[in-house]
Design a protein around this motif. Structure first.
Motif, mmCIF file in Angstrom:
data_model
loop_
_atom_site.group_PDB
_atom_site.id
_atom_site.type_symbol
_atom_site.label_atom_id
_atom_site.label_comp_id
_atom_site.label_asym_id
_atom_site.label_seq_id
_atom_site.Cartn_x
_atom_site.Cartn_y
_atom_site.Cartn_z
ATOM 1 N N LYS A 1 -2.606 7.042 1.373
ATOM 2 C CA LYS A 1 -3.570 6.710 2.422
ATOM 3 C C LYS A 1 -3.622 7.830 3.459
ATOM 4 C CE LYS A 1 -6.289 4.221 5.062
ATOM 5 N NZ LYS A 1 -7.698 3.961 4.695
ATOM 6 N N SER B 1 -4.099 4.202 -3.449
ATOM 7 C CA SER B 1 -3.033 3.718 -2.572
ATOM 8 C C SER B 1 -2.781 2.230 -2.748
ATOM 9 C CB SER B 1 -3.377 4.017 -1.105
ATOM 10 O OG SER B 1 -4.413 3.176 -0.627
ATOM 11 N N THR B 2 -3.697 1.537 -3.446
ATOM 12 C CA THR B 2 -3.549 0.098 -3.684
ATOM 13 C C THR B 2 -3.139 -0.215 -5.121
ATOM 14 O OG1 THR B 2 -5.864 -0.255 -4.380
ATOM 15 C CG2 THR B 2 -5.410 -0.276 -2.012
ATOM 16 N N ARG B 3 -2.952 0.812 -5.942
ATOM 17 C CA ARG B 3 -2.723 0.624 -7.369
ATOM 18 C C ARG B 3 -1.249 0.789 -7.736
ATOM 19 N NH1 ARG B 3 -6.134 -2.439 -8.836
ATOM 20 N NH2 ARG B 3 -5.804 -1.847 -11.018
ATOM 21 N N TYR C 1 -13.657 0.506 -9.344
ATOM 22 C CA TYR C 1 -13.333 0.108 -7.977
ATOM 23 C C TYR C 1 -13.555 -1.392 -7.783
ATOM 24 C CZ TYR C 1 -13.219 5.041 -6.446
ATOM 25 O OH TYR C 1 -12.907 6.362 -6.266
ATOM 26 N N GLY D 1 -10.986 -3.557 -9.265
ATOM 27 C CA GLY D 1 -9.753 -3.527 -8.487
ATOM 28 C C GLY D 1 -9.892 -4.167 -7.122
ATOM 29 N N GLU E 1 -7.702 6.622 -1.467
ATOM 30 C CA GLU E 1 -7.586 5.317 -0.800
ATOM 31 C C GLU E 1 -7.485 4.203 -1.831
ATOM 32 O OE1 GLU E 1 -9.775 2.574 2.616
ATOM 33 O OE2 GLU E 1 -10.561 4.565 2.142
ATOM 34 N N PHE E 2 -8.288 4.303 -2.891
ATOM 35 C CA PHE E 2 -8.212 3.317 -3.976
ATOM 36 C C PHE E 2 -6.836 3.351 -4.634
ATOM 37 C CE2 PHE E 2 -8.683 2.637 -8.629
ATOM 38 C CZ PHE E 2 -8.942 1.265 -8.613
ATOM 39 N N PHE F 1 -11.873 -3.210 -4.755
ATOM 40 C CA PHE F 1 -11.982 -2.144 -3.767
ATOM 41 C C PHE F 1 -13.448 -1.887 -3.468
ATOM 42 C CE2 PHE F 1 -12.135 2.567 -2.925
ATOM 43 C CZ PHE F 1 -11.440 2.562 -1.734
ATOM 44 N N MET G 1 0.840 -1.200 0.000
ATOM 45 C CA MET G 1 0.000 0.000 0.000
ATOM 46 C C MET G 1 0.874 1.248 0.000
ATOM 47 S SD MET G 1 -2.869 1.332 2.762
ATOM 48 C CE MET G 1 -4.218 0.380 2.044
ATOM 49 N N ASP G 2 0.445 2.251 -0.749
ATOM 50 C CA ASP G 2 1.115 3.556 -0.725
ATOM 51 C C ASP G 2 0.621 4.303 0.509
ATOM 52 O OD1 ASP G 2 1.799 6.286 -1.127
ATOM 53 O OD2 ASP G 2 1.963 5.946 -3.281
ATOM 54 N N ARG G 3 1.435 4.304 1.548
ATOM 55 C CA ARG G 3 1.003 4.857 2.833
ATOM 56 C C ARG G 3 0.801 6.373 2.766
ATOM 57 N NH1 ARG G 3 4.720 3.488 7.459
ATOM 58 N NH2 ARG G 3 2.856 3.783 8.741
#
Length: 233
Positions: free
Chosen positions: A6, A123-125, A99, A102, A120-121, A104, A1-3
């Motif tokens: 987030k 951050s998972t990509r 979403y 993905g 937030e989405f 999400f 995750m891209d903190r």
């Protein structure tokens, strides 16, 4: 995750006591983000400190006055793209499908184009998709930063940081055009009620929606909308 993304999602969320308690960790993540310049990390510090130490009710009142009572500062990105047009509903449907593709499933009552939800989405990509999506919204971030800076709000630093993460330069012509639009007066509640009266956004089946990537749905962000006549009041 891209903190970091987030954390930016949380910084742009409605302030709560839980958010205040998490600010030491959020501040540490932001302060250690090497993709941001040292100057940008310093610029973010006042917002972190304000959310950490200010009275929660004052924080909430400020947040509502900025983002909920001002259409020109809306955190719903399609507001700046489609306004009240019919295209907005279709774009919402497509974003929801993206979403879902993905994996999400945001646990929120906010609309899918709400910036904290999108961050937030993202951050998972993958990094490339993140940068492309942020770059497509670059001039909107620039406009929101400029409007917040006019109000001397520390929230402007988040949008400057998102611009930096995108690696893009905002389209000056698009930015200037959007900044020409009159800003809402958050103290004029009657005018704001009129401004926010619009057609309901629904999420029913749309045969033309498809499942494109988020960046495809934000690609029209370089064409600012023409506000409805009553929106300039």
């Amino acid at each position: 995750m891209d903190r970091t993304l987030k954390c930016f999602s949380l910084l742009l969320s409605y302030p709560t006591r839980e958010l205040q308690q998490a600010m030491p960790e959020i501040g540490a993540v932001v302060a250690s983000e090497t993709r941001l310049t040292a100057a940008m990390r310093r610029d973010l510090r006042p917002l972190v400190e304000e959310i950490s130490g200010r009275d929660i009710y004052d924080l909430q009142e400020t947040f509502v006055g900025l983002f909920d009572r001002s259409r020109t500062l809306s955190l719903n990105l399609f507001e700046h793209v489609h306004g009240e047009s019919r295209d907005r509903g279709g774009a919402m449907v497509s974003l929801v499908e993206t979403y879902r593709e993905g994996g999400f499933d945001p646990a929120t009552s906010e609309l899918p184009d709400h910036l904290p939800v999108l961050l937030e989405f993202l951050s998972t990509r993958p990094t490339g998709e993140v940068q492309d999506t942020l770059a497509d919204a670059a001039h909107i971030f620039a406009v929101l930063q400029a409007r917040l800076d006019r109000r001397e709000s520390p929230y402007g630093a988040v949008f400057a940081a998102l611009l930096q993460l995108s690696g893009a330069k905002a389209d000056k012509e698009a930015v200037d055009l959007m900044l020409e639009q009159p800003e809402d007066d958050p103290t004029d509640l009657d005018a704001l009620d009129q401004v926010w009266e619009e057609s309901e956004v629904t999420f029913g089946p749309d045969p033309n929606a498809g499942c494109p990537q988020v960046r495809d749905m934000l690609a029209n962000m370089d064409v600012p909308i023409t506000p409805a006549p009553h929106a300039a009041e």
